[in-house]
Motif scaffolding. Structure first.
Motif, PDB file in Angstrom:
ATOM      1  N   ILE A 170       0.843  -1.208   0.000  1.00  0.00           N
ATOM      2  CA  ILE A 170       0.000   0.000   0.000  1.00  0.00           C
ATOM      3  C   ILE A 170       0.872   1.250   0.000  1.00  0.00           C
ATOM      4  O   ILE A 170       0.613   2.230  -0.715  1.00  0.00           O
ATOM      5  N   ILE A 171       1.946   1.240   0.825  1.00  0.00           N
ATOM      6  CA  ILE A 171       2.840   2.402   0.912  1.00  0.00           C
ATOM      7  C   ILE A 171       3.511   2.653  -0.441  1.00  0.00           C
ATOM      8  O   ILE A 171       3.601   3.785  -0.921  1.00  0.00           O
ATOM      9  N   ILE A 172       3.975   1.581  -1.095  1.00  0.00           N
ATOM     10  CA  ILE A 172       4.645   1.728  -2.404  1.00  0.00           C
ATOM     11  C   ILE A 172       3.650   2.236  -3.454  1.00  0.00           C
ATOM     12  O   ILE A 172       3.961   3.127  -4.244  1.00  0.00           O
ATOM     13  N   GLN A 173       2.403   1.675  -3.441  1.00  0.00           N
ATOM     14  CA  GLN A 173       1.406   2.126  -4.407  1.00  0.00           C
ATOM     15  C   GLN A 173       1.066   3.599  -4.210  1.00  0.00           C
ATOM     16  O   GLN A 173       0.934   4.359  -5.185  1.00  0.00           O
ATOM     17  N   ASN A 174       0.908   4.027  -2.944  1.00  0.00           N
ATOM     18  CA  ASN A 174       0.589   5.441  -2.670  1.00  0.00           C
ATOM     19  C   ASN A 174       1.734   6.350  -3.120  1.00  0.00           C
ATOM     20  O   ASN A 174       1.522   7.437  -3.660  1.00  0.00           O
ATOM     21  N   THR A 175       2.981   5.929  -2.874  1.00  0.00           N
ATOM     22  CA  THR A 175       4.135   6.738  -3.265  1.00  0.00           C
ATOM     23  C   THR A 175       4.208   6.866  -4.785  1.00  0.00           C
ATOM     24  O   THR A 175       4.454   7.951  -5.323  1.00  0.00           O
ATOM     25  N   ASP A 176       3.960   5.747  -5.504  1.00  0.00           N
ATOM     26  CA  ASP A 176       3.983   5.800  -6.967  1.00  0.00           C
ATOM     27  C   ASP A 176       2.874   6.699  -7.503  1.00  0.00           C
ATOM     28  O   ASP A 176       3.066   7.453  -8.469  1.00  0.00           O
ATOM     29  N   ALA A 177       1.686   6.616  -6.870  1.00  0.00           N
ATOM     30  CA  ALA A 177       0.559   7.428  -7.344  1.00  0.00           C
ATOM     31  C   ALA A 177       0.818   8.912  -7.169  1.00  0.00           C
ATOM     32  O   ALA A 177       0.399   9.728  -7.988  1.00  0.00           O
ATOM     33  N   CYS A 178       1.515   9.291  -6.097  1.00  0.00           N
ATOM     34  CA  CYS A 178       1.728  10.712  -5.790  1.00  0.00           C
ATOM     35  C   CYS A 178       2.949  11.268  -6.519  1.00  0.00           C
ATOM     36  O   CYS A 178       2.947  12.425  -6.942  1.00  0.00           O
ATOM     37  N   PHE A 179       3.986  10.472  -6.673  1.00  0.00           N
ATOM     38  CA  PHE A 179       5.261  10.991  -7.175  1.00  0.00           C
ATOM     39  C   PHE A 179       5.650  10.386  -8.527  1.00  0.00           C
ATOM     40  O   PHE A 179       6.801  10.010  -8.763  1.00  0.00           O
ATOM     41  N   ASN A 180       4.633  10.143  -9.387  1.00  0.00           N
ATOM     42  CA  ASN A 180       4.892   9.808 -10.788  1.00  0.00           C
ATOM     43  C   ASN A 180       5.742   8.548 -10.905  1.00  0.00           C
ATOM     44  O   ASN A 180       6.839   8.564 -11.450  1.00  0.00           O
ATOM     45  N   ASP A 181       5.196   7.413 -10.364  1.00  0.00           N
ATOM     46  CA  ASP A 181       5.881   6.113 -10.463  1.00  0.00           C
ATOM     47  C   ASP A 181       7.299   6.206  -9.903  1.00  0.00           C
ATOM     48  O   ASP A 181       8.283   5.846 -10.567  1.00  0.00           O
ATOM     49  N   PHE A 182       7.402   6.679  -8.681  1.00  0.00           N
ATOM     50  CA  PHE A 182       8.713   6.896  -8.051  1.00  0.00           C
ATOM     51  C   PHE A 182       9.540   5.614  -8.007  1.00  0.00           C
ATOM     52  O   PHE A 182      10.737   5.605  -8.358  1.00  0.00           O
ATOM     53  N   THR A 183       8.934   4.499  -7.567  1.00  0.00           N
ATOM     54  CA  THR A 183       9.723   3.269  -7.397  1.00  0.00           C
ATOM     55  C   THR A 183      10.199   2.713  -8.733  1.00  0.00           C
ATOM     56  O   THR A 183      11.301   2.161  -8.823  1.00  0.00           O
ATOM     57  N   PHE A 184       9.334   2.840  -9.785  1.00  0.00           N
ATOM     58  CA  PHE A 184       9.758   2.335 -11.095  1.00  0.00           C
ATOM     59  C   PHE A 184      10.954   3.133 -11.617  1.00  0.00           C
ATOM     60  O   PHE A 184      11.919   2.566 -12.154  1.00  0.00           O
ATOM     61  N   ARG A 185      10.870   4.450 -11.464  1.00  0.00           N
ATOM     62  CA  ARG A 185      11.996   5.272 -11.929  1.00  0.00           C
ATOM     63  C   ARG A 185      13.254   4.993 -11.112  1.00  0.00           C
ATOM     64  O   ARG A 185      14.381   4.976 -11.631  1.00  0.00           O
ATOM     65  N   LEU A 186      13.081   4.758  -9.817  1.00  0.00           N
ATOM     66  CA  LEU A 186      14.236   4.495  -8.958  1.00  0.00           C
ATOM     67  C   LEU A 186      14.891   3.161  -9.333  1.00  0.00           C
ATOM     68  O   LEU A 186      16.123   3.046  -9.373  1.00  0.00           O
ATOM     69  N   LYS A 187      14.050   2.142  -9.605  1.00  0.00           N
ATOM     70  CA  LYS A 187      14.610   0.826  -9.983  1.00  0.00           C
ATOM     71  C   LYS A 187      15.332   0.895 -11.334  1.00  0.00           C
ATOM     72  O   LYS A 187      16.332   0.209 -11.539  1.00  0.00           O
ATOM     73  N   GLU A 188      14.785   1.696 -12.277  1.00  0.00           N
ATOM     74  CA  GLU A 188      15.451   1.816 -13.571  1.00  0.00           C
ATOM     75  C   GLU A 188      16.793   2.532 -13.440  1.00  0.00           C
ATOM     76  O   GLU A 188      17.780   2.151 -14.093  1.00  0.00           O
ATOM     77  N   ALA A 189      16.816   3.559 -12.591  1.00  0.00           N
ATOM     78  CA  ALA A 189      18.066   4.309 -12.430  1.00  0.00           C
ATOM     79  C   ALA A 189      19.084   3.548 -11.574  1.00  0.00           C
ATOM     80  O   ALA A 189      20.294   3.662 -11.801  1.00  0.00           O
ATOM     81  N   TYR A 190      18.603   2.785 -10.617  1.00  0.00           N
ATOM     82  CA  TYR A 190      19.492   2.068  -9.690  1.00  0.00           C
ATOM     83  C   TYR A 190      19.007   0.625  -9.547  1.00  0.00           C
ATOM     84  O   TYR A 190      18.349   0.247  -8.559  1.00  0.00           O
ATOM     85  N   PRO A 191      19.263  -0.214 -10.541  1.00  0.00           N
ATOM     86  CA  PRO A 191      18.764  -1.607 -10.494  1.00  0.00           C
ATOM     87  C   PRO A 191      19.409  -2.434  -9.384  1.00  0.00           C
ATOM     88  O   PRO A 191      18.927  -3.516  -9.081  1.00  0.00           O
ATOM     89  N   GLN A 192      20.522  -1.932  -8.801  1.00  0.00           N
ATOM     90  CA  GLN A 192      21.178  -2.712  -7.749  1.00  0.00           C
ATOM     91  C   GLN A 192      20.457  -2.629  -6.413  1.00  0.00           C
ATOM     92  O   GLN A 192      20.828  -3.344  -5.460  1.00  0.00           O
TER      93      GLN A 192
END
Length: 549
Positions: free
Chosen positions: A470-492
């Motif tokens: 739920i926390i990850i979904q809320n963060t992505d909804a508010c900050f333009n897919d934050f976790t997806f962009r973070l994983k693409e920039a820092y896959p490690q």
């Protein structure tokens, strides 16, 4: 002007149509009659429910039928009553927003789970029932008594007492003497389990004093428990007095059986061995296995004292056989319940996933409708402005021969309108920024209660996978897919580091982070430093980088 008015009316009609709720389903009269008869003639009603042909039932009636099936489970041990069908009823009542039936269904499930010793599921069901109870004081009383039973089994006496005191307050507000007496009786049972017999006796006496005289069954039960208290306090004469009163109030065979066992123990305490033996052996075959085992054990002890070792050995063997049968039944029941609960858990997960997908589809639909409405408004506005501009051009062509003063005035008016439009655009941009800030505040307001809900009685937090999601979904909804962009920039980065980054993105304090991870604030700072080094961030702090990312 007429075009704008017509557009507004059309938009209102579209909005009311899209937001309208479905009417409540109308259930079959025969099923509604079965619901009423379950409280009056349960055995006959359960038989009729089991004989109902479900193949002809439509969706709403089938969901209501499964609701009746769960309710019937409370009054029957029939194996045909399938608990997993409750999910269909829950899903239907949720869609209908029928809070009253949702409350009843969750309460019934809580009692069934509690009777099967599935206390985690029972506690969750009671919590859901309490959420839908609203102002139903009678249901809230029953929920608190049910929760107290769970805490009693877990030996959490403080929580049990808190629930029972809450139930007593509810009964006092209702001015219902029967419910007040029931709450006092449960508190007396708590004191008996704590071996505080003096206070238990006081609670029972008070319950008997306020209980209406017509409640014969309850009076019999309270007098029987008062007899148990007197026997525990080594007052066999008083115990015998109260058990005789109990037998006068309730003449049922089942109640008489339990009273005979208690009366036999009283006779043992008074050294009236023959009377004790007579009472123990009276209709012993009708006793449940547990009580039958205790009676055979006491008879073995009694015969041993009388030096009748052969009889003592026989009673001891019977006690052992009862114990073995009881253990075998319990083992089979535990295995059956375990399999049923595992299957129910899988179905619950499937339903939860389905409801999540439906909710996402509905949200997408409303977003699309809003977007189309805005585009339509913008298009009409542009058309109107074009027409207005065209009229201005035509007027300006006709007024070319007018003097320079009027031309200058027209130019000044055009400049004023341009500045006004610029001001309006800036106001819209400021409003958009304010909405983003407000959305961010609401996100924190939604997330923090989720974290607070995971606190245990010592204040520690234990977030489950569903809550992290739920926390990850809320963060992505508010900050333009934050976790997806973070994983693409820092896959490690690991999943745990991505979750930690989500908490930093929402600017949680060090104290709250330390409570979530159960570590000191200094350890949180070191955790930030390690993540910064892993992401190779330079010339700024990790918090600033996350804010800007």
């Amino acid at each position: 002007m007429r075009l704008e008015t017509g557009f507004i009316v059309a938009m209102l009609i579209m909005s009311s149509f899209s937001c309208s709720r479905k009417q409540h389903s109308i259930y079959s009269p025969s099923l509604l009659m079965l619901e009423d008869s379950l409280d009056v003639i349960p055995e006959k009603s359960v038989r009729q429910i089991l004989e109902t042909d479900t193949s002809s039932l439509r969706g709403a009636d089938k969901a209501f039928y499964y609701f009746l099936l769960v309710k019937a489970q409370l009054t029957s041990d029939a194996s045909e009553l399938l608990l997993d069908k409750s999910d269909v009823a829950l899903s239907h009542f949720t869609k209908q927003k029928d809070s009253a039936r949702l409350c009843q269904l969750h309460f019934f499930l809580g009692k069934i789970y509690s009777g099967r010793y599935a206390f985690l599921r029972a506690n969750a069901s009671y919590s859901q029932a309490e959420r839908f109870a609203e102002k139903d004081s009678g249901m809230m009383f029953a929920i608190k008594v049910g929760e107290a039973y769970i805490y009693r089994f877990k030996m959490m006496h403080d929580m049990e007492e808190k629930c029972l005191e809450h139930a007593l307050d509810i009964a006092s507000e209702m001015k219902d003497s029967t419910l007040m007496a029931e709450a006092l009786h449960e508190l007396a049972e708590l004191r008996i389990s704590e071996k505080n017999y003096t206070e238990a006796g006081q609670r029972l006496c008070k319950a008997l004093s306020i209980l209406p005289q017509k409640e014969f069954s309850a009076r019999a039960e309270y007098n029987k428990d008062l007899s148990r208290v007197c026997l525990a306090m080594n007052r066999p004469d008083s115990a015998l007095f109260y058990i005789d009163i109990a037998l006068q109030n309730d003449h049922s065979d089942e109640f008489e059986l339990t009273c005979n066992v208690l009366k036999g123990n009283i006779c043992l305490k008074m050294n009236r061995l023959k009377d004790a033996e007579r009472l123990f052996l009276k209709n012993i075959e009708k006793l449940p296995l547990k009580e039958k085992q205790d009676v055979y054990y006491k008879m073995a002890q009694l015969k041993k004292e009388e030096k009748d070792f052969q009889a003592a050995s026989e009673y001891a063997e019977r006690s052992i056989r009862c114990r073995d049968s009881l253990e075998a039944n319990n083992k089979a029941g535990y295995i059956s319940n375990l399999n049923a609960f595992q299957e129910h858990e899988r179905q619950q997960r499937r339903i939860a996933n389905m409801n999540t997908k439906i909710s996402e589809q509905e949200i997408s639909y409303y977003r699309l409708a809003i977007l189309l409405s805005l585009m339509l408004c913008l298009g009409i506005s542009i058309v109107l402005r074009i027409k207005q501009a065209k009229k201005k051009v035509e007027v300006s062509l006709k007024e070319k021969e007018q003097d320079m003063v009027r031309l200058q005035n027209n130019q000044w008016e055009t400049e004023v309108k341009y500045l006004q439009e610029k001001h309006n655009r800036e106001a819209i941009q400021i409003e958009s920024l304010n909405q983003n800030v407000e959305y961010y505040k609401r996100l924190n307001a939604l997330t923090v209660p989720i974290l607070m809900k995971s606190q245990n009685s010592q204040g520690a937090m234990h977030l489950k996978k569903e809550e992290w999601d739920i926390i990850i979904q809320n963060t992505d909804a508010c900050f333009n897919d934050f976790t997806f962009r973070l994983k693409e920039a820092y896959p490690q980065l690991t999943l745990e580091e991505v979750r930690f980054a989500c908490l930093l993105k929402m600017e949680f304090s060090l104290s709250l982070l330390s409570e979530i991870y159960h570590i000191a604030k200094g350890s949180i700072s070191r955790k930030k430093m390690r993540l910064k080094e892993k992401m190779q961030i330079e010339n700024m702090t990790l918090d600033d980088f996350i804010k800007q990312f």
